[in-house]
Motif scaffolding. Sequence first.
Motif, PDB file in Angstrom:
ATOM      1  N   PRO A 111       0.809  -1.226   0.000  1.00 12.70           N
ATOM      2  CA  PRO A 111       0.000   0.000   0.000  1.00 12.70           C
ATOM      3  C   PRO A 111       0.843   1.276   0.000  1.00 12.70           C
ATOM      4  N   GLU A 112       1.920   1.299   0.773  1.00 13.74           N
ATOM      5  CA  GLU A 112       2.779   2.498   0.785  1.00 13.74           C
ATOM      6  C   GLU A 112       3.358   2.752  -0.608  1.00 13.74           C
ATOM      7  N   GLN A 113       3.895   1.704  -1.218  1.00 16.19           N
ATOM      8  CA  GLN A 113       4.498   1.868  -2.535  1.00 16.19           C
ATOM      9  C   GLN A 113       3.452   2.186  -3.598  1.00 16.19           C
ATOM     10  N   PHE A 114       2.272   1.584  -3.500  1.00 22.01           N
ATOM     11  CA  PHE A 114       1.206   1.868  -4.458  1.00 22.01           C
ATOM     12  C   PHE A 114       0.834   3.351  -4.405  1.00 22.01           C
ATOM     13  N   ASP A 136       3.539  -9.482  -6.638  1.00 23.11           N
ATOM     14  CA  ASP A 136       2.787 -10.492  -5.893  1.00 23.11           C
ATOM     15  C   ASP A 136       1.293 -10.175  -5.992  1.00 23.11           C
ATOM     16  N   VAL A 137       0.611 -10.816  -6.945  1.00 19.83           N
ATOM     17  CA  VAL A 137      -0.812 -10.546  -7.137  1.00 19.83           C
ATOM     18  C   VAL A 137      -1.623 -10.998  -5.929  1.00 19.83           C
ATOM     19  N   ALA A 138      -1.202 -12.061  -5.250  1.00 19.83           N
ATOM     20  CA  ALA A 138      -1.921 -12.497  -4.043  1.00 19.83           C
ATOM     21  C   ALA A 138      -1.893 -11.384  -2.993  1.00 19.83           C
ATOM     22  N   ALA A 139      -0.765 -10.730  -2.804  1.00 21.62           N
ATOM     23  CA  ALA A 139      -0.675  -9.608  -1.864  1.00 21.62           C
ATOM     24  C   ALA A 139      -1.530  -8.448  -2.351  1.00 21.62           C
ATOM     25  N   TYR A 140      -1.544  -8.210  -3.655  1.00 19.42           N
ATOM     26  CA  TYR A 140      -2.371  -7.145  -4.221  1.00 19.42           C
ATOM     27  C   TYR A 140      -3.836  -7.405  -3.897  1.00 19.42           C
ATOM     28  N   ARG A 141      -4.282  -8.639  -4.074  1.00 21.43           N
ATOM     29  CA  ARG A 141      -5.671  -8.994  -3.771  1.00 21.43           C
ATOM     30  C   ARG A 141      -5.950  -8.851  -2.271  1.00 21.43           C
ATOM     31  N   THR A 142      -5.001  -9.236  -1.442  1.00 20.47           N
ATOM     32  CA  THR A 142      -5.163  -9.111   0.007  1.00 20.47           C
ATOM     33  C   THR A 142      -5.372  -7.655   0.410  1.00 20.47           C
ATOM     34  N   ALA A 198      -6.517  -5.250  -1.597  1.00 19.74           N
ATOM     35  CA  ALA A 198      -7.345  -4.600  -2.625  1.00 19.74           C
ATOM     36  C   ALA A 198      -8.210  -3.475  -2.067  1.00 19.74           C
ATOM     37  N   ARG A 199      -8.840  -3.672  -0.927  1.00 18.67           N
ATOM     38  CA  ARG A 199      -9.688  -2.602  -0.364  1.00 18.67           C
ATOM     39  C   ARG A 199      -8.875  -1.364  -0.030  1.00 18.67           C
ATOM     40  N   GLN A 200      -7.725  -1.561   0.594  1.00 13.29           N
ATOM     41  CA  GLN A 200      -6.868  -0.431   0.950  1.00 13.29           C
ATOM     42  C   GLN A 200      -6.328   0.254  -0.308  1.00 13.29           C
ATOM     43  N   LEU A 201      -5.943  -0.523  -1.308  1.00 12.95           N
ATOM     44  CA  LEU A 201      -5.441   0.055  -2.557  1.00 12.95           C
ATOM     45  C   LEU A 201      -6.547   0.830  -3.268  1.00 12.95           C
ATOM     46  N   GLY A 202      -7.761   0.300  -3.224  1.00 15.71           N
ATOM     47  CA  GLY A 202      -8.900   1.013  -3.803  1.00 15.71           C
ATOM     48  C   GLY A 202      -9.153   2.336  -3.106  1.00 15.71           C
TER      49      GLY A 202
END
Length: 132
Positions: free
Chosen positions: A49-52, A82-88, A90-94
């Motif tokens: 999330p920080e890097q995103f 790491d798409v699994a981490a991205y999915r984990t 996902a709400r925060q990234l959104g």
Amino acid sequence: MTTERVNPPELSPPTGFSHAVVASGSRVVFLAGQTALDTDGKIIGDTLPEQFGTALGNLLTALRAAGGTSADLARVTVYATDVAAYRTHARQLGRIWRESAGRDYPAMAVVQVVRLWDERALVELDGFAVLP
């Protein structure tokens, strides 16, 4: 520029992206891949999330410098190690996306890659925008 987000009922309802974006305008801005680099060229942030958030901020900074806004984005590709981490996350990234770029979602894809140019980078975003 005008944009029309197209989300056909025959497809699964999109969450955080649009299935298609029809963009009309006179200038196309191609945005280079952006990671979480600071002005000294160092990756900042240890979490996805920080890097995103930093990578998205860098992408939007380049877009603003070219005369555009987040609403002008037509397409964004997210490269994640790491798409699994991205999915984990996902709400925060959104949430980070909505706070930085709003709810006019571009067409998007998330692709897993083995690694990025800087081996500390967890995510990279590139895309293009259509400006009036």
